[in-house]
Design an enzyme around this catalytic site. Structure first.
Site, mmCIF file in Angstrom:
data_model
loop_
_atom_site.group_PDB
_atom_site.id
_atom_site.type_symbol
_atom_site.label_atom_id
_atom_site.label_comp_id
_atom_site.label_asym_id
_atom_site.label_seq_id
_atom_site.Cartn_x
_atom_site.Cartn_y
_atom_site.Cartn_z
ATOM 1 N N GLU A 113 32.100 42.832 48.544
ATOM 2 C CA GLU A 113 32.910 43.419 49.635
ATOM 3 C C GLU A 113 33.738 44.590 49.117
ATOM 4 O O GLU A 113 34.882 44.801 49.536
ATOM 5 C CB GLU A 113 33.805 42.330 50.228
ATOM 6 C CG GLU A 113 33.913 42.372 51.735
ATOM 7 C CD GLU A 113 32.711 41.728 52.423
ATOM 8 O OE1 GLU A 113 31.824 41.177 51.730
ATOM 9 O OE2 GLU A 113 32.635 41.790 53.652
ATOM 10 N N GLY A 171 35.772 20.269 26.199
ATOM 11 C CA GLY A 171 34.304 20.295 26.185
ATOM 12 C C GLY A 171 33.708 19.989 27.546
ATOM 13 O O GLY A 171 32.675 20.565 27.938
ATOM 14 N N GLU A 199 37.743 45.089 56.743
ATOM 15 C CA GLU A 199 39.077 44.467 56.638
ATOM 16 C C GLU A 199 38.922 42.955 56.795
ATOM 17 O O GLU A 199 39.487 42.173 56.036
ATOM 18 C CB GLU A 199 40.019 45.025 57.704
ATOM 19 C CG GLU A 199 40.420 46.466 57.436
ATOM 20 C CD GLU A 199 41.364 47.014 58.487
ATOM 21 O OE1 GLU A 199 41.647 46.323 59.488
ATOM 22 O OE2 GLU A 199 41.813 48.168 58.318
#
Ligand SMILES: Cc1cc2nc3c(=O)[nH]c(=O)nc-3n(C[C@H](O)[C@H](O)[C@H](O)COP(=O)(O)OP(=O)(O)OC[C@H]3O[C@@H](n4cnc5c(N)ncnc54)[C@H](O)[C@@H]3O)c2cc1C
Length: 384
Positions: A363, A340, A240
């Site tokens: 993860e 570019g 978490e």
């Protein structure tokens, strides 16, 4: 949503100043040379970044999860690799604080708080990272300790981390399989070889390695928390934190890409006016900023839930999913805005474009996040 305290805003501000003054001027050179950022990591130690999750008596008062997420985003805004250097370290810190024995905490946390000891986590194996319960690395009881055999791959900071939180099987026959999984706190030594630094698209400067365990001996007290079979649940809790951290990294990369695009769109002219005044470019900027703002709210929401002790696997998954996909899109759109120059290695936007995909994969891939979210939606009966 709770705002950060004045002290926490200072912490974030200090890191932002460090990034502006010390990281941004050197990042392009370090990135392209793929050089380990020794001096910058040293400064992060001095700033206390490695101790942000270590509480008293081993460290100073830790910051809240929302503050930690914002520090991570600031570091990633300068260079995602720096945020990565403290990601696994913090997950292992949280694991030790939540589940470690007092001896394990006393042994590791004071030196982890200063960054003298750095930590990483080793989950992924050559056979796969998503299906962790199918892992093949095994720690067998042998006399007073364990003998570990197996292989891990993609382990970031492995060469320079003194502590490795190794996810492995202490009971390969256990059913259900997760009951046979433990986290072993291991150090470099005979039987552990860091066999290769893997070549990467981005995330340069920090090493991601293959680890081979061949008759590696770990003491009996190496099991996190001292009881076998709890490692899978422990690591899922740790993830978490890891997912909020990765979401915050994505936020930082996306923010950097947007900042560069906004600046460039005001400086660059075509058809007699700054390019942002062309509606197509202005729309890109508007969409980038809108998505980033939404991603930021999701990250803070997940962090806030974590901080108040509420279940946040779904929220961390949503934050990680949305912030990483946003970072990827914003990085590509920043290249469009730069024309570019966006494809040039003399500008930073190409780096954001190479760094962003890691947050989609790492993860737990975004496909796995969607799986976590769907399961939780059903289990919780929908959204709150
Ligand atoms: C630069 C980098 C650094 C990393 N650092 C670390 C680290 O420090 N420690 C660590 O342990 N790992 C680390 N990893 C590994 C990372 O966590 C894994 O790559 C990730 O979890 C995916 O595992 P995998 O590569 O084995 O892919 P696989 O598991 O083989 O998946 C391949 C594909 O199949 C999809 N898939 C698999 N199962 C399902 C399913 N059930 N439903 C839907 N789709 C599915 C995946 O989403 C993916 O698209 C790192 C990876 C990278 C690239």
């Amino acid at each position: 949503m709770t705002a950060l305290s004045a002290e926490e805003r200072d912490v974030v501000g200090t890191v932002r100043t460090f990034v502006g003054r010390e990281v941004r001027p050197v990042v392009r050179e370090l990135e392209h040379a793929d050089t380990y950022p020794e001096a910058l990591i040293g400064r992060m130690k001095e700033l206390g970044v490695f101790g942000l999750a270590v509480p008293e008596p081993w460290g100073e008062a830790p910051v809240s999860m929302p503050c930690y997420a914002m520090v991570t985003a600031e570091l990633a805004r300068g260079w995602m690799s720096l945020a990565g250097a403290m990601g696994g370290h913090t997950v292992v810190t949280k694991l030790l604080v939540a589940f470690g024995t007092r001896e394990q905490q006393d042994r590791w946390l004071p030196r982890m708080a200063t960054g003298e000891v750095r930590a990483t986590m080793a989950l992924t194996e050559p056979g796969g990272g998503s299906d962790l319960q199918a892992m093949r690395t095994v720690a067998r009881r042998d006399g007073e300790g364990y003998v570990v055999d197996g292989a891990k791959t993609w382990i970031t900071n492995a060469r320079r981390s003194q502590l490795i939180a190794l996810l492995c099987k202490t009971d390969p026959e256990a059913q259900p399989r997760h009951r046979g999984v433990s986290v072993l706190l291991v150090e470099h030594g005979p039987g552990l070889t860091v066999s290769r630094d893997l070549p990467k698209l981005g995330y340069k400067g920090v090493e991601s390695c293959e680890l081979a365990f061949d008759g590696y001996r770990a003491p009996a007290d190496a099991v996190l928390g001292g009881i076998e079979g709890r490692g899978f649940a422990q690591m899922m809790t740790g993830l978490e934190t890891g997912r909020i951290q990765v979401a915050a990294r994505a936020l930082g990369v996306g923010q950097a890409a947007f900042d560069d695009a906004l600046r460039y769109a005001q400086d660059r002219e075509s058809f007699g006016r700054p390019i942002w005044q062309h509606q197509a470019v202005g729309n890109l900027l508007a969409d980038m900023a809108t998505s980033l703002t939404a991603a930021r709210q999701l990250v803070l929401y997940a962090a806030e839930r974590y901080e108040t002790g509420q279940r946040c696997d779904m929220e961390a998954g949503m934050a990680k999913l949305f912030a990483s996909e946003t970072a990827m899109k914003v990085a590509l759109d920043a290249i469009r805005v730069h024309g570019g120059h966006g494809y040039s290695t003399e500008f930073d936007v190409e780096r954001y474009f190479r760094d962003a995909p890691l947050m989609i994969v790492g993860e737990g891939t975004n496909e796995i996040q969607r799986d976590v979210i769907a399961r939780q939606l059903v289990a919780r009966g929908g959204l709150d």
